[in-house]
Scaffold this active site. Structure first.
Site, PDB file in Angstrom:
ATOM      1  N   GLU A 199      34.089  38.238  23.350  1.00  0.00           N
ATOM      2  CA  GLU A 199      33.100  38.154  24.429  1.00  0.00           C
ATOM      3  C   GLU A 199      32.103  37.017  24.165  1.00  0.00           C
ATOM      4  O   GLU A 199      30.889  37.164  24.331  1.00  0.00           O
ATOM      5  CB  GLU A 199      32.362  39.488  24.615  1.00  0.00           C
ATOM      6  CG  GLU A 199      33.277  40.673  24.879  1.00  0.00           C
ATOM      7  CD  GLU A 199      33.898  40.681  26.273  1.00  0.00           C
ATOM      8  OE1 GLU A 199      33.627  39.757  27.069  1.00  0.00           O
ATOM      9  OE2 GLU A 199      34.661  41.615  26.554  1.00  0.00           O
ATOM     10  N   CYS A 233      46.468  40.084  46.286  1.00  0.00           N
ATOM     11  CA  CYS A 233      47.701  39.447  46.778  1.00  0.00           C
ATOM     12  C   CYS A 233      48.809  39.332  45.734  1.00  0.00           C
ATOM     13  O   CYS A 233      49.920  38.929  46.076  1.00  0.00           O
ATOM     14  CB  CYS A 233      47.386  38.066  47.349  1.00  0.00           C
ATOM     15  SG  CYS A 233      47.072  36.814  46.100  1.00  0.00           S
ATOM     16  N   CYS A 261      41.409  34.733  47.000  1.00  0.00           N
ATOM     17  CA  CYS A 261      40.913  36.068  47.368  1.00  0.00           C
ATOM     18  C   CYS A 261      39.540  36.332  46.774  1.00  0.00           C
ATOM     19  O   CYS A 261      38.913  37.348  47.082  1.00  0.00           O
ATOM     20  CB  CYS A 261      41.893  37.144  46.885  1.00  0.00           C
ATOM     21  SG  CYS A 261      43.524  37.027  47.645  1.00  0.00           S
TER      22      CYS A 261
HETATM   23 ZN    ZN Z   1      44.795  36.713  45.641  1.00  0.00          ZN
END
Ligand code: ZN
Length: 187
Positions: free
Chosen positions: A73, A132, A166
């Site tokens: 991290e 997607c 997206c």
């Molecule tokens: Zn996507």
């Protein structure tokens, strides 16, 4: 996020252990989501680690006999982590750093761009876009955006993996003159 970066860090560190090389693992003290003293990934693979607040503490805590240092991290540290990694590497220590390269807005995250620049080898892992199914490079923030957004540590209820197309950033949404929503795609 959800790309398996901590699993990959743990895999590489365990491989060094099999080679009888002493390892030490550090992570930022902000990351206490599962355990205070382990590097633990989403699938519960774990390895003992030491929490630090400042990169300089890593230099103080690394033993002379340590051959491999893992930093998890790394995006939460300030830029001095770059200097710390360089100093360790210059001592002949193998430094393996895992971190998110982009924050949820799709911007470079903390010291990661500089770490990427000085690293001998870089592996970019991608998750799968939950919208997607394409390879996902971005972290979609699902909860309300606040000023502390960058330091909210990843967990399934807060983020999901998305691809470039997206991925949506709340602050960049704007209504155009026809009243429909315009989505800005971060490049
Ligand atoms: Zn996507």
């Amino acid at each position: 996020m959800f790309s398996g970066k901590t699993e990959e860090l743990v895999r590489r560190l365990k491989r060094s252990q099999f080679g009888r090389q002493k390892i030490q693992v550090f992570k930022h003290a902000v990351d206490t989501r599962y355990s205070a003293d382990h590097v633990q990934s989403h699938d519960a693979t774990k390895i003992p680690s030491t929490l630090v607040e400042r990169p300089s503490q890593i230099l103080e805590l690394v033993d002379d006999t340590t051959r491999v240092v893992g930093i998890d991290e790394a995006q939460f540290f300030d830029d001095t982590v770059v200097d710390v990694a360089q100093k360790l590497a210059n001592r002949g220590i193998k430094v393996i750093v895992a971190g998110l390269d982009m924050d949820f807005r799709g911007n470079p995250f903390g010291p990661m761009p500089k770490l990427l620049a000085v690293a001998e080898s870089v592996t970019k892992l991608s998750a799968i876009c939950v919208s997607c199914g394409a390879p996902a490079s971005r972290s979609q923030r699902l909860s309300q955006v606040t000023s502390q957004d960058k330091v909210l540590v990843g967990a399934k209820e807060s983020y999901e993996a998305r691809c470039r197309f997206c991925h949506e950033v709340e602050n960049t949404h704007a209504k155009n003159s026809h009243g429909s929503t315009v989505r800005e795609v971060s490049l």
